[in-house]
Design a protein around this motif. Sequence first.
Motif, PDB file in Angstrom:
ATOM      1  N   ARG A 276      59.813  -2.371  64.442  1.00 14.76           N
ATOM      2  CA  ARG A 276      59.894  -0.844  63.940  1.00 14.76           C
ATOM      3  C   ARG A 276      59.450   0.209  65.207  1.00 14.76           C
ATOM      4  O   ARG A 276      59.622   1.292  64.661  1.00 14.76           O
ATOM      5  CB  ARG A 276      59.354  -0.674  62.425  1.00 14.76           C
ATOM      6  N   THR A 277      58.984  -0.103  65.980  1.00 16.12           N
ATOM      7  CA  THR A 277      58.363   0.672  66.990  1.00 16.12           C
ATOM      8  C   THR A 277      59.286   1.111  67.980  1.00 16.12           C
ATOM      9  O   THR A 277      58.664   1.618  68.937  1.00 16.12           O
ATOM     10  CB  THR A 277      56.945   0.195  67.307  1.00 16.12           C
TER      11      THR A 277
ATOM     12  N   THR B  24      57.142  -6.770  63.231  1.00 13.73           N
ATOM     13  CA  THR B  24      57.068  -5.263  62.889  1.00 13.73           C
ATOM     14  C   THR B  24      56.577  -4.569  64.143  1.00 13.73           C
ATOM     15  O   THR B  24      57.160  -3.400  64.274  1.00 13.73           O
ATOM     16  CB  THR B  24      56.590  -4.896  61.536  1.00 13.73           C
ATOM     17  N   ALA B  25      55.575  -4.983  64.651  1.00 13.94           N
ATOM     18  CA  ALA B  25      54.980  -4.047  65.772  1.00 13.94           C
ATOM     19  C   ALA B  25      55.563  -4.495  67.123  1.00 13.94           C
ATOM     20  O   ALA B  25      55.485  -3.519  67.980  1.00 13.94           O
ATOM     21  CB  ALA B  25      53.518  -4.227  65.712  1.00 13.94           C
TER      22      ALA B  25
END
Lengths: 84, 434, 387
Positions: free
Chosen positions: B47-48, B139-140
């Motif tokens: 997501r980053t 996600t990171a």
Amino acid sequence: MTGHILWNDRDVPYEQGETLAQALNRAGITHLGTGLAGQSRSVFCGIGQCQNCLVILEGKGPCEACRVLCADGLAVSPVGTPHD
Amino acid sequence: MTDRRILVVGAGPAGLSAAATLAQAGQRVVVVDQAPQIGGTVYAQNRTGDTRPLSHAKERRALFDVVAAQRERIDIHCSTSFVGLDYQGNALITGADGFLFQPKAVIMATGARELVQPRPGWTLPGVTSVGALQVDLKTAGRPPEGRIAIAGSGSLLYALGAQLTRAGKAPAVIFDAAHPFLHPLATARLPLHILQEATGFILTLIRARVPILSGTRILSVEEKKGALSLKTNHGGRFRTVEVDRLGLHDGLARNDYGLQKNPTIPVIAAGDCRDVLGRFAAVKDGNRVAAEILNLLGTPAPGISLTSLNTEKAAQRRLKSIFAHDGCNDLNDLPDETILCRCENRSVADLKALTATDQTPRMLRLNGRFGMGACQGRFCLDWVAKLTAAEMGSGPSRPQRWPLRPVLIAEILNAADHSGNETHIEESAKCTFR
Amino acid sequence: MSRNLQYDAIIAGAGIIGASIAWHAARKGLKIAIIDASGPAAAASGASDGAVSVATKRPGVMASLARASLSYCADLAEQAQVLNGVFHTRPSYLFARIDAEAEALDRLTAMLTDQGLPVDVMRDGVAEKSSVPGLGESVARVLELSGEGHMLGYEATRAFLEESGAEGHWPCRLDAFEATKDGVILHTSTGEMRADRFVLATGMGTTNLLPDLPLMARSGQLIITDRAVGNDWPDLPGPLTSAAYLLDKTAQALPETLAPVVIDPLATGQLLIGSSREGGGTEEQTDFHMARRILISGVASLPALARRRVIRVFAGVRTATGDGFPIVGELPDMPNVFLATGFEGDGIGLAPLIGREVAGMLTGEGAMAEVNALSPMRFTRQKVASQ
């Protein structure tokens, strides 16, 4: 896009898409509060189930740090201890 | 009055495939998911803004394409929570744009529950579930700092180990309570796609020289000078290992928490939520459950072949035997001060102190406080049930009512009420198909 | 099992009423067994608030019983010790938002004075001057009481059972019983049991055995929060009850924002928020619309409530009677069979007293007049099935 959240009035930077837990963790903050027996509150299950990473979102109430996405200026603090 | 739509809870492989099947049959579907994006934990994406390739990118694409083709009939709400059903069949959705409505059926596709056995020190910061490390990595897009140990049992230990290694951060060590490499025959009979994936994981770990210690359990974790000190037991040989992070995982279980008893509308679980068979089976199970719902509603349903589901089921049985062991910890040997329930701070000693009056499913909850905390017993009831099996036969009862998770009162009140009429819920899907 | 299943008295129902009867009867030297289809506190005793209240009772017999039980609770906590650590007194707060509620507070104040209850008015006045912080703008007046009590139904049940020494049998379902002049024979899922006397304290379960009794389920939504609070949570010293709750007992319709609500702080730091009165229902019958009505009213009264989280919701099922009074006493056409049921949410507060009085009936000592008034004899034309 990046920004800052406030952890106990301390500025903590985040990158877009990061959860509160991810941003705090990257800033070296893994102790998110104190549980009933004095044990640390911290991320455990990572998917909002175990309630171990509960923090207070200012103006909103308790929420799981592993689930809430950072937003600029969001003020976050540890969960208060029960009165009894 | 019943809404014309079917609610699918969970936008992972089972939920999305169920939604697509229902939509293909002409049904209107509402999909809700707590994550900001669809895909579930297995297809969770960075997501980053990092653009490195995702794992399972091809599978994910294929699944998303099927759903995208039915966009007109599928209304997706991410960053929302399904709070539960009441006895009249109303469903409460909270979050970004919460609403209360009456679906005509519900498919629960919330994935498996990760099991982690209690051990002394399992509540320390830095100790997480393996699933947490995996979601974080996905996600990171980057691995955490420091030395990482992975421990427990099950194929997820190796999946995470390999994913961390590929992300540039090989784990310091993997402790496996079982002896998965002593079962070459069962391993050879695994379906090709599972075998290929497993081989890939193991080769990655071997190339990175990650020590894999099978038959090894973690007895306790202590915090020492800012690091985690793990005491391990390998067949009576004890060692101490120092790391910065520990991922624990003791298997996956179906997810059967919090649903209304005897609901007035059909409610069916699909995918790992119903039976932990993995992501390939989940897609198929989503199709199957969608067809089951269509049949219950008396509308034409597509025929679903169960061959591949049965293959996955057989494969999971084999995997179970490969990873079989006699417990990551002997629960009965846990020291008295070991915390069983984090939420209510209940220890092994507290459980032992309960009297005959307390040993009914109800009193174990009311007076013992086991399963009464904010996690609603998800992380203690399995173990309390095992520890009390001799006295009670069954452990404390699991809640069968809403809320499925703690929910802010403001969110309960802010949900728009669409339950009383045919008003359709605003098209407010916040997910993007990429 | 080679136990001798012959007792002086058997009590069916291990809720707070049955447990209190067991403790009191055992203290009188009776050999007691207590049976339950599932176990201790499995119904209303484990799904209720713990208010031992006089203020919310109707004037007359019920208020008089509540007053006697409240004083007796204190005795059991301080002298007999059985409720030591279980029963506490605490301040309680009733508030009014509209004229009808204020009038209810006036009536209550008059009753408290007239009847010489052990409950005192500490303060009565505008909300801004009350000792409860953080009240909503709609709250006009707060009546602060001292002397009311609190005990959790399941804790009291447990204490009575543990201290009674009575034989507990569960799970043990009562299928039928025969009342003879020599005693009572019970047919249960675990076998036959015999006793000289038999007490049915089975709440709504009583209707399975005595279908003609005028008992009905009346449930109420109960909402439990978790412990987590932010810095802005106003500490509540005791339960905060809307005076609409007093009106609700006489069934007046109120707008949604004024629905009866009680916000009850538990020792754990959690809150118990209740409660509606609905016909019928089982514990699973939770209702979003009813829960929202209660919460809307709760947030209007105490705005910080919006920032608490709900972790459990259930319907507490009260056993009500046709005339609104409990049924306590020997059945007219069944010698040696006693009833103690129909408390409609007052069971927690009344259990200590009722236990004492029913134990007196079991030994033949008799009971106080107010309890005798609750005899099933009052349903003169009822037909009670024997099986």
